[in-house]
Design a protein around this motif. Sequence first.
Motif, mmCIF file in Angstrom:
data_model
loop_
_atom_site.group_PDB
_atom_site.id
_atom_site.type_symbol
_atom_site.label_atom_id
_atom_site.label_comp_id
_atom_site.label_asym_id
_atom_site.label_seq_id
_atom_site.Cartn_x
_atom_site.Cartn_y
_atom_site.Cartn_z
ATOM 1 N N ILE A 196 0.832 -1.201 0.000
ATOM 2 C CA ILE A 196 0.000 0.000 0.000
ATOM 3 C C ILE A 196 0.870 1.256 0.000
ATOM 4 N N ASP A 197 1.788 1.353 0.975
ATOM 5 C CA ASP A 197 2.578 2.567 1.124
ATOM 6 C C ASP A 197 4.045 2.383 0.779
ATOM 7 N N GLU A 198 4.423 1.190 0.325
ATOM 8 C CA GLU A 198 5.804 0.950 -0.023
ATOM 9 C C GLU A 198 5.903 0.504 -1.481
ATOM 10 N N ASP A 199 7.112 0.664 -2.057
ATOM 11 C CA ASP A 199 7.327 0.198 -3.417
ATOM 12 C C ASP A 199 7.066 -1.293 -3.525
ATOM 13 N N ALA A 200 6.454 -1.688 -4.632
ATOM 14 C CA ALA A 200 6.253 -3.110 -4.887
ATOM 15 C C ALA A 200 7.607 -3.790 -5.056
ATOM 16 N N PRO A 201 7.706 -5.091 -4.777
ATOM 17 C CA PRO A 201 8.978 -5.805 -4.932
ATOM 18 C C PRO A 201 9.537 -5.643 -6.353
ATOM 19 N N GLY A 202 10.851 -5.613 -6.465
ATOM 20 C CA GLY A 202 11.489 -5.472 -7.770
ATOM 21 C C GLY A 202 11.650 -4.042 -8.213
ATOM 22 N N SER A 203 11.487 -3.099 -7.297
ATOM 23 C CA SER A 203 11.568 -1.684 -7.650
ATOM 24 C C SER A 203 12.929 -1.322 -8.246
ATOM 25 N N ALA A 204 13.986 -1.855 -7.657
ATOM 26 C CA ALA A 204 15.335 -1.541 -8.133
ATOM 27 C C ALA A 204 15.539 -2.029 -9.566
ATOM 28 N N ILE A 205 15.031 -3.240 -9.846
ATOM 29 C CA ILE A 205 15.160 -3.784 -11.212
ATOM 30 C C ILE A 205 14.392 -2.922 -12.203
ATOM 31 N N ARG A 206 13.179 -2.520 -11.828
ATOM 32 C CA ARG A 206 12.375 -1.687 -12.728
ATOM 33 C C ARG A 206 13.087 -0.369 -13.048
ATOM 34 N N LYS A 207 13.683 0.222 -12.029
ATOM 35 C CA LYS A 207 14.375 1.496 -12.240
ATOM 36 C C LYS A 207 15.589 1.334 -13.143
ATOM 37 N N ILE A 208 16.308 0.227 -12.984
ATOM 38 C CA ILE A 208 17.480 -0.032 -13.840
ATOM 39 C C ILE A 208 17.040 -0.232 -15.291
ATOM 40 N N VAL A 209 15.977 -1.007 -15.489
ATOM 41 C CA VAL A 209 15.468 -1.245 -16.849
ATOM 42 C C VAL A 209 14.986 0.068 -17.471
ATOM 43 N N LEU A 210 14.293 0.878 -16.682
ATOM 44 C CA LEU A 210 13.819 2.172 -17.184
ATOM 45 C C LEU A 210 14.985 3.079 -17.561
ATOM 46 N N LEU A 211 16.022 3.083 -16.730
ATOM 47 C CA LEU A 211 17.209 3.887 -17.044
ATOM 48 C C LEU A 211 17.845 3.425 -18.348
ATOM 49 N N GLY A 212 17.945 2.112 -18.530
ATOM 50 C CA GLY A 212 18.515 1.586 -19.770
ATOM 51 C C GLY A 212 17.719 1.995 -20.991
ATOM 52 N N PHE A 213 16.396 1.889 -20.876
ATOM 53 C CA PHE A 213 15.564 2.267 -22.030
ATOM 54 C C PHE A 213 15.615 3.771 -22.272
ATOM 55 N N THR A 214 15.690 4.560 -21.222
ATOM 56 C CA THR A 214 15.795 6.011 -21.379
ATOM 57 C C THR A 214 17.070 6.393 -22.121
ATOM 58 N N LEU A 215 18.191 5.765 -21.728
ATOM 59 C CA LEU A 215 19.460 6.037 -22.417
ATOM 60 C C LEU A 215 19.396 5.601 -23.878
ATOM 61 N N LEU A 216 18.745 4.453 -24.133
ATOM 62 C CA LEU A 216 18.570 3.993 -25.512
ATOM 63 C C LEU A 216 17.745 4.995 -26.308
ATOM 64 N N SER A 217 16.655 5.483 -25.717
ATOM 65 C CA SER A 217 15.780 6.440 -26.402
ATOM 66 C C SER A 217 16.535 7.711 -26.757
#
Length: 411
Positions: free
Chosen positions: A375-396
């Motif tokens: 409810i009030d905390e990040d769902a599990p795997g938050s760090a992985i999601r952020k790393i993947v998002l960073l990778g796609f952002t750099l690719l974009s």
Amino acid sequence: MDSKLKVLITACFLISPGSTQSSVYQGCGQDKSCFGSPSGCEKTNNCDYMYTWKRVGDKMEWESYRKGTGYTAIGVSKDSKMGEDIMFVCSQAGVKEYVATGRVTPNLITDNAPSLISKSSVNGEMYCKFQSGLKLAASSASLTMDLSTTSFYLLLAKGDGEMSYHTQFKASTASPVSLNTVGGVYSESKIMIQLHGLFMVVAWVGCAGIGKIIAKHFKQTWKGSKVFGADVWFQLHRTLMTLVVLFTIIGLILIMVYEGGWHYTAEEIRKNPHPALGLVVVILSLIQPVMAAFRPAPGKSCKRMTFFVFHSMFGAAAFALSMTTLFQAQHLDDLSLTFQGFAVPLIVYVVGYGATQIILTIQSCFNKNEREEIIDEDAPGSAIRKIVLLGFTLLSIAVAISLVVAIFQSA
């Protein structure tokens, strides 16, 4: 080896693919001025269409060339747009002089008609040579032009038959030209269409994909953090999509100014659907903020679910069509884009976008049961999601820069 065979083999190596040995290129920049399309084609003897000119006594001598059949036209204008211009049109019927008073069918000038010297149509190439006076006049439009004293913009075009609207087959010198002296080889100004490409690439490659991924996979990330009273994911998504709409509108304005409005026929759209697809993308992108302005309050109401379905559907359609439209840009005559320089980076981006969606979807499935209790905390795997998002952002960012460089190097 026979001497004639040696000469033939040597000639084959000297002539590059698509080039021609037409005499129209001889003397460019030395004893006559040349202007062709695509830009710089005069140096490689590979123009799609072109004109040359030089002063001969009290006359101006012109040459016209194009690949294929139809007509070529050159307009003498006070600005870089059609209107209040005097033009010469070469076709199989010879050469004729017209006056254009706006974006309407030009009127034929019968007084002091240009004098045809020669014309030919050989091996899929059309050529004509003619002379005009140094003082051009159209009494019907009260228009006079003195080629011996005043500099003018030169407008090139080609089309079918003896006269028809030329759509994207046009070019303009970047600045006024003095026809009285040999000025060399001229380049056309493509800054408006290049800026159009820049804004569309930044919008749909630089912003849209990231915004869509954040909206789909990051609603349970950065929990407990707010930006101006709203969730981080929502503010990021809204900012990116606002930029998409803003840049798309700017891109539309730029191309409409460049083209002078919408003038495409059904046949032209069939040959290259880029303009029509682009217009649909613009319409879909404008629908999104209108829908968002009337979105129902959060919850599980029928109205909220309906909004979510249509908002997602229109967004997905706009993004998919934007990628198709960008691929179609490779075939535009106004830009000499290559497959390696433009299509390949775009393919890399599409594959990267698909891979990112798959990775985040799989990660979401593995953590589904645990995430439902958060409810009030990040769902599990938050760090992985952020790393993947960073990778796609750099690719974009990398792909967007690559595409913009290709667009500005195509002139």
